[in-house]
Design a protein around this motif. Sequence first.
Motif, PDB file in Angstrom:
ATOM      1  N   ARG A   1      78.908 -41.062  79.757  1.00 12.48           N
ATOM      2  CA  ARG A   1      79.225 -42.066  78.972  1.00 12.48           C
ATOM      3  C   ARG A   1      79.421 -40.893  78.012  1.00 12.48           C
ATOM      4  O   ARG A   1      79.967 -41.342  76.383  1.00 12.48           O
ATOM      5  CB  ARG A   1      78.028 -43.083  78.536  1.00 12.48           C
ATOM      6  CG  ARG A   1      77.966 -43.856  77.562  1.00 12.48           C
ATOM      7  CD  ARG A   1      78.679 -44.924  78.003  1.00 12.48           C
ATOM      8  NE  ARG A   1      79.029 -46.347  76.994  1.00 12.48           N
ATOM      9  CZ  ARG A   1      79.167 -47.063  77.366  1.00 12.48           C
ATOM     10  NH1 ARG A   1      80.391 -46.969  77.725  1.00 12.48           N
ATOM     11  NH2 ARG A   1      79.560 -48.381  76.711  1.00 12.48           N
TER      12      ARG A   1
ATOM     13  N   GLU B   1      82.662 -40.228  77.043  1.00 13.55           N
ATOM     14  CA  GLU B   1      83.550 -41.216  76.911  1.00 13.55           C
ATOM     15  C   GLU B   1      83.620 -41.001  75.692  1.00 13.55           C
ATOM     16  O   GLU B   1      84.649 -41.029  74.808  1.00 13.55           O
ATOM     17  CB  GLU B   1      83.394 -42.421  78.021  1.00 13.55           C
ATOM     18  CG  GLU B   1      83.768 -42.506  79.150  1.00 13.55           C
ATOM     19  CD  GLU B   1      82.845 -43.934  79.483  1.00 13.55           C
ATOM     20  OE1 GLU B   1      82.942 -44.583  80.465  1.00 13.55           O
ATOM     21  OE2 GLU B   1      82.751 -44.639  79.342  1.00 13.55           O
ATOM     22  N   TYR B   2      82.278 -41.375  75.162  1.00  8.61           N
ATOM     23  CA  TYR B   2      82.164 -40.569  73.425  1.00  8.61           C
ATOM     24  C   TYR B   2      82.650 -40.096  73.057  1.00  8.61           C
ATOM     25  O   TYR B   2      83.569 -40.057  71.890  1.00  8.61           O
ATOM     26  CB  TYR B   2      81.084 -40.734  73.182  1.00  8.61           C
ATOM     27  CG  TYR B   2      80.105 -40.635  71.743  1.00  8.61           C
ATOM     28  CD1 TYR B   2      79.974 -41.191  70.613  1.00  8.61           C
ATOM     29  CD2 TYR B   2      80.215 -39.259  70.954  1.00  8.61           C
ATOM     30  CE1 TYR B   2      80.421 -41.642  69.539  1.00  8.61           C
ATOM     31  CE2 TYR B   2      80.292 -38.791  70.155  1.00  8.61           C
ATOM     32  CZ  TYR B   2      79.878 -40.376  69.031  1.00  8.61           C
ATOM     33  OH  TYR B   2      79.648 -39.843  67.546  1.00  8.61           O
TER      34      TYR B   2
ATOM     35  N   LEU C   1      86.914 -39.915  72.392  1.00 10.13           N
ATOM     36  CA  LEU C   1      87.492 -41.185  70.990  1.00 10.13           C
ATOM     37  C   LEU C   1      86.784 -40.425  69.840  1.00 10.13           C
ATOM     38  O   LEU C   1      86.858 -41.350  68.592  1.00 10.13           O
ATOM     39  CB  LEU C   1      86.658 -42.736  70.759  1.00 10.13           C
ATOM     40  CG  LEU C   1      86.419 -43.557  72.749  1.00 10.13           C
ATOM     41  CD1 LEU C   1      85.956 -44.641  72.639  1.00 10.13           C
ATOM     42  CD2 LEU C   1      87.406 -44.677  73.022  1.00 10.13           C
TER      43      LEU C   1
ATOM     44  N   ILE D   1      81.440 -45.069  68.717  1.00 11.35           N
ATOM     45  CA  ILE D   1      80.153 -46.206  68.765  1.00 11.35           C
ATOM     46  C   ILE D   1      80.755 -47.212  69.206  1.00 11.35           C
ATOM     47  O   ILE D   1      81.014 -48.127  70.099  1.00 11.35           O
ATOM     48  CB  ILE D   1      78.866 -45.747  68.113  1.00 11.35           C
ATOM     49  CG1 ILE D   1      78.317 -44.452  68.236  1.00 11.35           C
ATOM     50  CG2 ILE D   1      78.128 -46.619  68.718  1.00 11.35           C
ATOM     51  CD1 ILE D   1      77.240 -44.164  67.399  1.00 11.35           C
TER      52      ILE D   1
ATOM     53  N   LEU E   1      83.231 -47.349  71.869  1.00  9.03           N
ATOM     54  CA  LEU E   1      82.753 -47.897  73.665  1.00  9.03           C
ATOM     55  C   LEU E   1      82.304 -49.311  73.848  1.00  9.03           C
ATOM     56  O   LEU E   1      81.781 -49.641  74.564  1.00  9.03           O
ATOM     57  CB  LEU E   1      81.057 -47.360  73.476  1.00  9.03           C
ATOM     58  CG  LEU E   1      81.842 -45.237  74.102  1.00  9.03           C
ATOM     59  CD1 LEU E   1      80.697 -44.311  73.861  1.00  9.03           C
ATOM     60  CD2 LEU E   1      82.369 -45.195  75.083  1.00  9.03           C
ATOM     61  N   ALA E   2      82.026 -50.096  72.502  1.00 10.28           N
ATOM     62  CA  ALA E   2      81.387 -50.851  72.712  1.00 10.28           C
ATOM     63  C   ALA E   2      82.024 -52.175  73.434  1.00 10.28           C
ATOM     64  O   ALA E   2      81.968 -52.950  74.349  1.00 10.28           O
ATOM     65  CB  ALA E   2      80.700 -51.742  71.488  1.00 10.28           C
TER      66      ALA E   2
ATOM     67  N   HIS F   1      84.452 -51.058  75.091  1.00  6.60           N
ATOM     68  CA  HIS F   1      84.660 -51.176  76.881  1.00  6.60           C
ATOM     69  C   HIS F   1      83.722 -51.430  77.429  1.00  6.60           C
ATOM     70  O   HIS F   1      83.752 -52.209  78.469  1.00  6.60           O
ATOM     71  CB  HIS F   1      84.450 -49.779  76.535  1.00  6.60           C
ATOM     72  CG  HIS F   1      83.970 -47.975  78.240  1.00  6.60           C
ATOM     73  ND1 HIS F   1      85.036 -48.613  78.902  1.00  6.60           N
ATOM     74  CD2 HIS F   1      83.219 -48.403  78.669  1.00  6.60           C
ATOM     75  CE1 HIS F   1      84.898 -48.043  80.164  1.00  6.60           C
ATOM     76  NE2 HIS F   1      83.379 -47.876  79.571  1.00  6.60           N
TER      77      HIS F   1
END
Lengths: 109, 202
Positions: free
Chosen positions: A35, A38-39, A42, B175, B178-179, B181
């Motif tokens: 996770r 993945e962060y 971005l 963040i 990711l939400a 996702h």
Amino acid sequence: MSTDLVPLAFLMFAVTYPSRAIGLLNPAIDRLPRRALEYLQLVGPAVLAALAAVNVMVATVDGRSVFVVGLPWVSVVACIAIVRWRRSLFLGLIVAVGIAVAGRALGLP
Amino acid sequence: MSLIAFGGAAQFAAVGYVASGLAWPAIGLLTFLLNARHVLYSAALAPWFRGRSVAERALAAHLVTDESFALAIAHFRRLGRFDAIGYWYPAIVTTLIPWNVATFAGVALGDAIVEPSRFGIDVIFPAAMAGLAVGLVSGRRELVAALAGAAIGVAVSLVISPTIGIIAGGVLGPIVGLAVHASGAAPDVQGADLPNLQDVNP
């Protein structure tokens, strides 16, 4: 040419290098959960978009940040469209600069 | 300074700080804050550098900039693995060398350019950053992270300061991405851009 500011250059290295190295030289980065990875994927789009948006939408006047609307908006949007359409950052920058030059020649802010 | 600090925006700001007579410790603190976004870049690059030597990573860290980060990470993501030339070429040939040559040219010829905005020079940086961000958008998560980063960056800049705004956009934008996702959007891009560890040889 003055060399008075050479010590300042070393000071700036001392305060900028750690932030660049902390991730690359930290072995714990290898053990990050998926996770977190993945962060991190971005981060690039978010930081670069923030840099661009703040640069064209926010100006500092008398020490205060103010929202501004101007010709750079058009230049940046045109660059985004060209990069998206033609996949060429160089062409996008040429168009962005061209719009800025033409706009200012016409007296736009 | 361009060779030793290689700081881009931090260098621009430092010129303003020096001109305004700010004390050097304060310049150091403000420069550190302005460059804090590089913590994010460094952390984002780190998984791709897994298995590379400490010396190589230490040198690579000195060359991390907005531009070299964006070009290298886009290249790694296309390949799905680390590529040495894919980092050193944009870091040195397209960033470090032109930056220093242009700095020297600016010192030598800068006085001849009376009003840089007339030539559109002021839009190059934001246009380049926006264009590089577009190059990194490969799915809905990246798009949402970019839009959120921009919106948060501007909002926080207006309330606190542009330096804090950029960092806030960079930290909070992902963040929000990711939400999206987590809600099940764009399943085709889930995990597609993560490093392929089998291709990263120690």
